[in-house]
Scaffold this motif. Structure first.
Motif, PDB file in Angstrom:
ATOM      1  N   GLU A  47      35.028  21.331 -37.523  1.00 17.11           N
ATOM      2  CA  GLU A  47      36.087  19.887 -36.610  1.00 17.11           C
ATOM      3  C   GLU A  47      37.041  20.738 -36.036  1.00 17.11           C
ATOM      4  O   GLU A  47      37.398  21.641 -36.250  1.00 17.11           O
ATOM      5  CB  GLU A  47      35.563  19.491 -37.191  1.00 17.11           C
ATOM      6  CG  GLU A  47      35.164  17.926 -37.576  1.00 17.11           C
ATOM      7  CD  GLU A  47      33.774  17.558 -36.716  1.00 17.11           C
ATOM      8  OE1 GLU A  47      35.062  17.215 -35.589  1.00 17.11           O
ATOM      9  OE2 GLU A  47      33.159  17.164 -37.317  1.00 17.11           O
TER      10      GLU A  47
ATOM     11  N   SER B 238      29.341  21.863 -40.866  1.00 14.06           N
ATOM     12  CA  SER B 238      30.410  21.022 -39.755  1.00 14.06           C
ATOM     13  C   SER B 238      31.021  21.852 -39.594  1.00 14.06           C
ATOM     14  O   SER B 238      32.497  22.008 -39.915  1.00 14.06           O
ATOM     15  CB  SER B 238      30.468  19.976 -39.956  1.00 14.06           C
ATOM     16  OG  SER B 238      31.490  19.093 -41.020  1.00 14.06           O
TER      17      SER B 238
ATOM     18  N   GLU C 152      32.730  18.295 -28.624  1.00 11.62           N
ATOM     19  CA  GLU C 152      31.889  18.038 -29.497  1.00 11.62           C
ATOM     20  C   GLU C 152      30.889  19.572 -29.625  1.00 11.62           C
ATOM     21  O   GLU C 152      30.827  19.886 -29.933  1.00 11.62           O
ATOM     22  CB  GLU C 152      30.576  16.917 -29.336  1.00 11.62           C
ATOM     23  CG  GLU C 152      31.321  15.572 -29.659  1.00 11.62           C
ATOM     24  CD  GLU C 152      30.649  14.463 -29.432  1.00 11.62           C
ATOM     25  OE1 GLU C 152      29.241  14.595 -28.462  1.00 11.62           O
ATOM     26  OE2 GLU C 152      30.595  13.597 -29.373  1.00 11.62           O
TER      27      GLU C 152
ATOM     28  N   ARG D  62      41.016  20.096 -34.553  1.00 17.65           N
ATOM     29  CA  ARG D  62      41.231  19.797 -34.459  1.00 17.65           C
ATOM     30  C   ARG D  62      42.646  18.930 -33.404  1.00 17.65           C
ATOM     31  O   ARG D  62      42.906  17.522 -32.634  1.00 17.65           O
ATOM     32  CB  ARG D  62      42.475  20.055 -35.980  1.00 17.65           C
ATOM     33  CG  ARG D  62      41.629  19.716 -36.911  1.00 17.65           C
ATOM     34  CD  ARG D  62      41.922  20.121 -38.233  1.00 17.65           C
ATOM     35  NE  ARG D  62      42.850  21.387 -38.204  1.00 17.65           N
ATOM     36  CZ  ARG D  62      43.081  22.006 -39.542  1.00 17.65           C
ATOM     37  NH1 ARG D  62      43.766  20.793 -41.045  1.00 17.65           N
ATOM     38  NH2 ARG D  62      44.011  22.849 -38.833  1.00 17.65           N
TER      39      ARG D  62
ATOM     40  N   ASN E 181      32.873  21.992 -30.898  1.00 14.06           N
ATOM     41  CA  ASN E 181      32.233  22.047 -32.523  1.00 14.06           C
ATOM     42  C   ASN E 181      30.659  22.656 -32.734  1.00 14.06           C
ATOM     43  O   ASN E 181      30.258  23.492 -33.633  1.00 14.06           O
ATOM     44  CB  ASN E 181      32.299  20.656 -32.754  1.00 14.06           C
ATOM     45  CG  ASN E 181      33.782  20.417 -33.454  1.00 14.06           C
ATOM     46  OD1 ASN E 181      34.497  20.844 -32.604  1.00 14.06           O
ATOM     47  ND2 ASN E 181      34.314  19.033 -33.180  1.00 14.06           N
TER      48      ASN E 181
END
Length: 377
Positions: free
Chosen positions: A171, A169, A146, A173, A149
């Motif tokens: 992310e 956003s 988090e 992976r 990100n």
């Protein structure tokens, strides 16, 4: 009369060709003047290469032949960031890839400020991902997704705002360490698991020993309490038995004294003496139980109290029925007053008593004598 001859055009007639060309020109002009924009798009209109305006969704009329329209999708778009290799702050090589979600907020700036906003955002995301991973340690890159990100999104916000693009956003992976690092981590994980297993086993054994000791302690306490209660009950039983035996012996002793006293009274009743010597034990017991026989207790005002009645067992124990019979026999016996006075005078002068009174005096040789004078008519 003049005859009208219909105009006939041949296939190769120039007039026909001109008309067809004119029709085609009209159709092409109308077609180039109409621009249809979808609901989720915006169109940037240029005339002779100059930016004019944004076309809204629906039917739009534009200058024919000299204008161009560049459409922009206003929906959220996904950009895949290719896998990137980076070196963490503790010199551990890792490989990571991510997904970036963007949206065109200003189609004019996206048209004028950047050539290909998708390609620009993808390239910027790759460099930002490598920079963020290089500023972190290996453990953080594997556990704090988090934070990665959020940092990438913050790094992309400022340049993409100038392009009219908003990064919604980011992310990450997957973050994969190198093969050597992965093997070392697996060994470390195995060692950590063995250490935890040994700790848990030791804690379990310690807890088991504590529980066992606590159980033995409680068992010893309960056993000691049981033994204590048993000893207390046994002592209480012995005490009660001793008291009952003492009371029984006392009752039997009193009964024996009363029996002896009654025998002496019987002999006295058959004698001619008017002076009686009775044992102290007999007089005290007769005094103790006399109120139950005669009802002679009185209150302070002179009223007679009700006498107490013994039950059959008590009367038989102390021989009240025998005492009543003996007293009745004494009352019925005729006594020679002169003979009794002579015996009393002889006792005072130290003379020998008659044989009838020897047994009576001997009963109380070790006790205090009580003289009872009885006058009978």
């Amino acid at each position: 009369m003049e005859l009208l001859v219909p105009l006939q055009l041949e296939v190769g007639d120039p007039l026909l060709i001109v008309g067809a060309l004119a029709l085609l020109l009209v159709v092409a002009t109308v077609w180039s003047m109409v621009e249809i924009v979808d609901a989720y798009n915006r169109g940037a209109l240029t005339v002779f290469g100059e930016y004019r305006k944004l076309l809204q969704p629906g039917l739009n009329v534009v200058p024919p032949f000299v204008s161009r329209v560049y459409t922009f999708d206003m929906r959220t778009q996904t950009i895949d960031v290719p896998s990137q290799e980076a070196i963490t702050r503790d010199n551990s090589p890792v490989t990571a890839d991510a997904v970036v979600y963007i949206r065109v907020m200003d189609a004019k700036r996206a048209f004028l400020e950047v050539d290909d906003y998708k390609n620009a955002v993808s390239n910027l995301s790759q460099t930002t991902l490598r920079a963020v991973l290089g500023d972190m340690e290996l453990d953080d890159t594997l556990s704090r997704r988090e934070m990665i990100n959020e940092r990438i999104r913050e790094e992309l916000d400022e340049p993409t705002d100038e392009w009219g693009i908003r990064v919604e956003s980011v992310e990450v992976r997957e973050v994969t360490p190198s093969r050597d690092v992965k093997g070392a981590m697996e060994q470390q994980t195995s060692a950590e698991r063995r250490r935890r297993a040994m700790i848990l086993e030791a804690q379990g054994e310690r807890r088991s020993a504590v529980e066992k000791a606590e159980g033995e302690k409680q068992s010893n306490i309960i056993r000691a309490q049981g033994e204590k209660q048993s000893e207390i009950l046994e002592a209480q039983g012995d005490a009660i038995s001793t008291v009952l035996r003492a009371r029984s012996a006392e009752s039997m002793g009193e009964r024996a004294v009363i029996d002896k006293g009654m025998d002496a009274l019987t002999e006295i009743g058959h004698g001619e003496s008017t002076t009686f010597v009775m044992p102290q034990e007999l007089t005290s017991m007769v005094g103790r139980y006399g109120k139950h026989l005669s009802g002679s207790d009185v209150k302070e005002d002179g009223d007679q109290l009700e006498s107490l009645e013994f039950d059959e067992e008590t009367r038989e124990l102390i021989g009240l029925d025998d005492i009543a019979e003996i007293i009745g026999e004494i009352e019925e016996t005729e006594v020679d007053v002169e003979a009794m006075e002579a015996e009393a005078q002889a006792i005072k002068e130290g003379e020998d008593m008659p044989a009838e009174s020897d047994d009576v005096v001997s009963v109380s040789e070790t006790r205090q004598d009580a003289d009872v004078e009885t006058d009978q008519d």
